[in-house]
Write an enzyme that holds these catalytic residues in place. Structure first.
Site, PDB file in Angstrom:
ATOM      1  N   HIS A 130     -87.364  18.125  10.302  1.00  0.00           N
ATOM      2  CA  HIS A 130     -86.114  18.881  10.446  1.00  0.00           C
ATOM      3  C   HIS A 130     -85.566  19.259   9.068  1.00  0.00           C
ATOM      4  O   HIS A 130     -85.207  20.419   8.822  1.00  0.00           O
ATOM      5  CB  HIS A 130     -85.103  18.019  11.213  1.00  0.00           C
ATOM      6  CG  HIS A 130     -83.750  18.635  11.369  1.00  0.00           C
ATOM      7  ND1 HIS A 130     -83.283  19.136  12.560  1.00  0.00           N
ATOM      8  CD2 HIS A 130     -82.733  18.826  10.472  1.00  0.00           C
ATOM      9  CE1 HIS A 130     -82.061  19.615  12.387  1.00  0.00           C
ATOM     10  NE2 HIS A 130     -81.700  19.433  11.131  1.00  0.00           N
ATOM     11  N   GLU A 131     -85.513  18.280   8.162  1.00  0.00           N
ATOM     12  CA  GLU A 131     -84.988  18.551   6.826  1.00  0.00           C
ATOM     13  C   GLU A 131     -85.926  19.434   6.014  1.00  0.00           C
ATOM     14  O   GLU A 131     -85.488  20.239   5.187  1.00  0.00           O
ATOM     15  CB  GLU A 131     -84.720  17.242   6.082  1.00  0.00           C
ATOM     16  CG  GLU A 131     -83.744  16.299   6.774  1.00  0.00           C
ATOM     17  CD  GLU A 131     -82.425  16.962   7.121  1.00  0.00           C
ATOM     18  OE1 GLU A 131     -82.006  17.885   6.395  1.00  0.00           O
ATOM     19  OE2 GLU A 131     -81.818  16.571   8.119  1.00  0.00           O
ATOM     20  N   HIS A 146     -85.170  22.995   6.571  1.00  0.00           N
ATOM     21  CA  HIS A 146     -84.030  23.425   5.746  1.00  0.00           C
ATOM     22  C   HIS A 146     -84.492  23.706   4.323  1.00  0.00           C
ATOM     23  O   HIS A 146     -84.173  24.748   3.738  1.00  0.00           O
ATOM     24  CB  HIS A 146     -82.976  22.314   5.681  1.00  0.00           C
ATOM     25  CG  HIS A 146     -82.144  22.160   6.913  1.00  0.00           C
ATOM     26  ND1 HIS A 146     -81.507  23.208   7.521  1.00  0.00           N
ATOM     27  CD2 HIS A 146     -81.827  21.053   7.641  1.00  0.00           C
ATOM     28  CE1 HIS A 146     -80.834  22.768   8.569  1.00  0.00           C
ATOM     29  NE2 HIS A 146     -81.010  21.463   8.663  1.00  0.00           N
TER      30      HIS A 146
END
Length: 836
Positions: free
Chosen positions: A156-157, A160
């Site tokens: 998920h990170e 980003h």
């Protein structure tokens, strides 16, 4: 310039201990290489942490591989171990890897229980992030219930960081109206769960009751939250809730919830996360693999003594270092002021050396290829003009403060300024020593011809003596003994017909109190006209952002022209998020091709505030609880973000922002090719079931500077039609709406015409700004309103009631039980009906 070259050596000794740097990540045959995960030097030694990092990445790699259609995996990772930890045979010396260019930072936070994983993102949708932040508690698996497995969170990170996608949830707006009905903000909509009342007090939370509708807004009451089922079948989306076991994909164009009010829709023009990923350079150079990827490999690197070689105008510095030290991890500060067409001949040697090269271009004639040395090695590139009063050379060296030591030991620049004086003029000013700094405070003064008169008073008004004057090098300095007094230090310097400069540096006052740090950044090192340069300055105390400071960027061109930019934290223009401690602005005032230097001034006043935890805008969603086998299981409450008023937030900071090189700048007069910037904070609300109120921040004539000429506002009942067919959507009459100066608040109210606007209607609105040259901005973010008209309460015939005096509550009048029920109903709704 010549006299300043010698004076920087005092700062070399005082400052050189790393550097600002870019990521070393490369994509090679579908595998990511050069990933740096750094353990903060302030963490106590814990070998288990190293294994936990390995486990996280090893778990994340196959999850990433499947989520991206077998395109990407993690190939190798370097774990940067603090120098203070015990040495081991399998720990080797880093090459280009430093704490400052680390892609992931593992560090504890000053606020207890603040273990939220997040990624610093300051640019536009699709632009790479800065750094992923994780804590030891998270890596140890102590937050599994709230965020899910560490490997999934890392993916998920990573999305980003690497691809610049945004989150698909919204802590501040958990529900929205769609066709007159409230919906939870989620992606995809197929994620199942229940809407329940959720209330927390102290350290515990309770829930249970189903949510009720607000009869005025049509939404659920404010304490309502969406609680997902533990068992799901839906596969998307990783940017909403990767913690759900079934979620193994990013949202695509087919299942993306385009109406949800989240950052992904607001910042990415309603695109799904997979669409944004598909537009990345990574995706363009990768094709799906036909075999399973290998398991990630890890190298353990331990920082050691810093080796720095200062080189003037020569490039044969590698041999200088090799005589005594290994070149791996060594740093070369290369200063040059002349043309050199042979720089490219040493590129291969530089790549193989493992040395970091910081370049300082002295004046406009330095070799054009110079910056490639710092780019390929992760070094800092700076430009110093011939304007001595700008103090550029000393600022360049101050920017080289180490990235491999604790923040508490780094040198911090409090002040840097200069002035050319005539006829015994005075250079007067003040420097604030705040409570977060004060150790090793150094006042350094330089001049160009003869020693000036120097006066300095501490906050108590005591005149300071003890300046060491060196007439040969044209400088004087004072090292304040112990810890400098907190408060305003006042100086006065007098001279004639010469240029003076003043530099003040200090270190943290305590190992346990993080100092306030200003970190400048730009979105690119090469500005190609007419693309603007986005200038950023992040102000932090530890993980806490500092708000409402005055931040200015000074940008000097090769022509010697200096432009002053006020950087803003208003969530508009170049600024991504309001009140997150990142101050931003576009630079468009090109006047020549060549190098431009950047310098940041930051001033904190009595209105400055500090948030008590890191701003949580781009990170894994905190799950409040789960529904498992029909039972709700709650997690502890998430920490709330609040502003802390701090009387000691008066501070001064200066920092070099490095440099960039501009090209394709036309000759004067430079044509107007800069449109207004995109409006990104458009909001809409309904007034009186008839009118729509709009608010937004005004763009400028040139991005976020000046004043636009007009606004085009269009509406539609179909969100995709408004995005894809803006020019043919219904236009709102904006007669009398004259744009304000850039960064002003705009207000506008209108009544929808030529469009059906009935109860249950969803209306979407967007704006385009136009400048005097008829250049148009990008379409704004799309705001929405949903018309909800409460159903009228049933009317009650007059004959139903008898005067209160004629009825006894204990009466046996036939049908009295019906009247009692109606009486109770009236009691509950007498405010609504106006009855008393």
């Amino acid at each position: 310039m010549g006299s300043l070259k010698s004076s920087v050596f005092i700062l070399v000794l005082h400052l050189l201990e790393g550097a600002l740097s870019n990521s070393l990540i490369q994509l090679n045959n579908n595998g990511y290489e050069g990933i740096v995960i750094a353990i903060d030097p302030s963490l106590p030694e814990d070998e288990a942490l190293i294994q936990q990092i390995k486990d996280m990445v090893t778990q994340a790699s196959p999850y990433l591989f499947e989520a991206t259609g077998k395109r990407f995996y993690f190939k190798n990772v370097a774990i940067l171990i603090p120098e203070t930890w015990k040495t081991k045979p399998d720990y080797v010396r880093p090459k280009l890897e430093t704490l400052k260019n680390a892609d992931v930072l593992v560090a504890a936070r000053s606020t207890p229980d603040d273990d939220e994983p997040y990624t610093e993102q300051i640019g536009k949708c699709g632009e790479m992030g800065i750094q992923i932040h994780l804590t030891p508690n998270f890596l140890a698996g102590k937050k599994l219930a709230q965020y899910g497995p560490q490997g999934r969170v890392f993916v998920h990170e990573w999305a980003h960081l690497r691809w610049g996608v945004m989150d698909e949830y919204n802590y501040d707006e958990k529900f929205y109206l769609s066709r007159g009905r409230p919906k939870a903000v989620k992606c995809s909509e197929a994620i199942s769960g229940e809407n329940r009342i959720y209330q927390c007090q102290g350290g515990s939370c309770v829930t249970g009751k189903a949510c009720r509708f607000d009869k005025v807004t049509g939404l659920y009451e404010k304490d309502c939250v969406f609680i997902p089922h533990k068992q799901q079948t839906e596969k998307a989306s990783i940017m909403f809730a990767q913690s759900i076991d079934s979620v193994v994909e990013f949202c695509t164009e087919k299942n993306h919830n385009k109406e949800a009010p989240n950052l992904q829709n607001q910042r990415c023009n309603l695109q799904s996360t997979w669409e944004v990923i598909q537009e990345s350079e990574d995706f363009k150079q990768a094709t799906p693999m036909t075999t399973q990827p290998p398991t990630p490999t890890f190298s353990l690197l331990q920082t050691g003594q810093r080796i720095v070689c200062l080189v003037l105008d020569k490039s044969g510095s590698m041999s200088v270092i090799k005589k005594k030290y290994p070149t791996d991890g060594a740093e070369i500060v290369l200063l040059t002021d002349g043309e050199d067409n042979t720089i490219s001949s040493c590129f291969d040697e530089v790549k193989q050396s493992g040395a970091i090269i910081h370049t300082v271009a002295l004046g406009p004639s330095a070799a054009k290829e110079l910056e490639e040395l710092s780019t390929m090695t992760g070094g800092l590139q700076t430009y110093v003009s011939d304007q001595a009063q700008n103090n550029g050379l000393i600022d360049a060296f101050a920017a080289l403060s180490s990235g491999n030591i604790p923040v508490s030991q780094r040198s911090i620049q409090l002040e840097s300024r200069g002035l050319t004086l005539q006829n015994k003029q005075w250079m007067n000013g003040t420097v604030v020593v705040d409570s977060t700094v004060g150790k090793d405070t150094l006042f350094l003064i330089t001049w160009t011809t003869q020693s000036p008169q120097i006066l300095l008073w501490d906050p108590s008004g005591i005149k300071q003596s003890g300046f060491v004057v060196d007439a040969a090098t044209k400088m004087a300095y004072l090292q304040v003994p112990g810890t400098a007094k907190v408060g305003v230090w006042t100086y006065s310097l007098q001279a004639s017909s010469q240029t003076l400069t003043l530099t003040v540096t200090s270190r943290a006052s305590s190992a346990t109190l993080p100092p306030i740090i200003v970190t400048p950044r730009i979105n690119t090192n090469t500005g190609k006209f007419p693309s603007p340069i986005a200038v950023y300055a992040t102000i932090r105390q530890g993980a806490s952002p500092i708000l409402r400071s005055s931040v200015t960027a000074l940008i000097e061109s090769a022509n010697g022209k200096t432009v002053t930019l006020e950087l803003l934290d208003n969530g508009a223009g170049a600024d991504a998020i309001k009140n997150d401690g990142v101050y931003s602005r576009y630079f468009t005032t090109y006047d020549a091709n060549g190098r431009y230097s950047i310098k940041i001034w930051a001033l904190g006043g009595i209105t400055s505030t500090r948030q008590n935890v890191a701003p949580q805008k781009n990170g894994a969603m905190y799950i409040v609880g789960w529904i498992e086998n029909g039972e709700i299981k709650l997690n502890p409450p998430r920490r709330e973000i609040s502003n802390v008023q701090d009387k000691q937030l008066c501070f001064t900071r200066t920092s070099s922002g490095g440099s960039f090189v501009a090209s394709n700048v036309p000759k004067v007069p430079i044509p107007d090719l800069f449109p207004p910037c995109q409006i990104t904070d458009l909001k809409a609300s309904i007034q009186g079931y008839k009118f729509i109120n709009l608010t937004w921040t005004a763009p400028g004539d040139d991005y976020d500077h000046g004043q636009a000429s007009e606004y085009i506002i269009r509406i539609s009942t179909n969100i995709l039609d408004l995005r894809n067919k803006f020019n043919v959507s219904v236009q709102v009459n904006t007669t009398g709406l004259i744009p304000k100066e850039a960064n002003s608040e705009e207000l506008f109210m209108f009544e929808p015409e030529n469009i059906s606007f009935e109860n249950g209607t969803d209306l979407f609105i967007a704006i385009q700004a136009v400048d005097k040259s008829n250049l148009k901005s990008e379409i704004s973010n799309i705001a929405r309103v949903s018309l909800f008209i409460p159903s009228p309460e049933p009317t009650i015939p007059d004959e139903t009631f008898a005067p209160c005096s004629d009825i006894s509550i204990n009466s046996t009048i036939p049908g009295l039980h019906v009247l009692k029920i109606m009486w109770k109903w009236l009691g509950e709704f007498q405010v609504t009906l106006g009855l008393h």
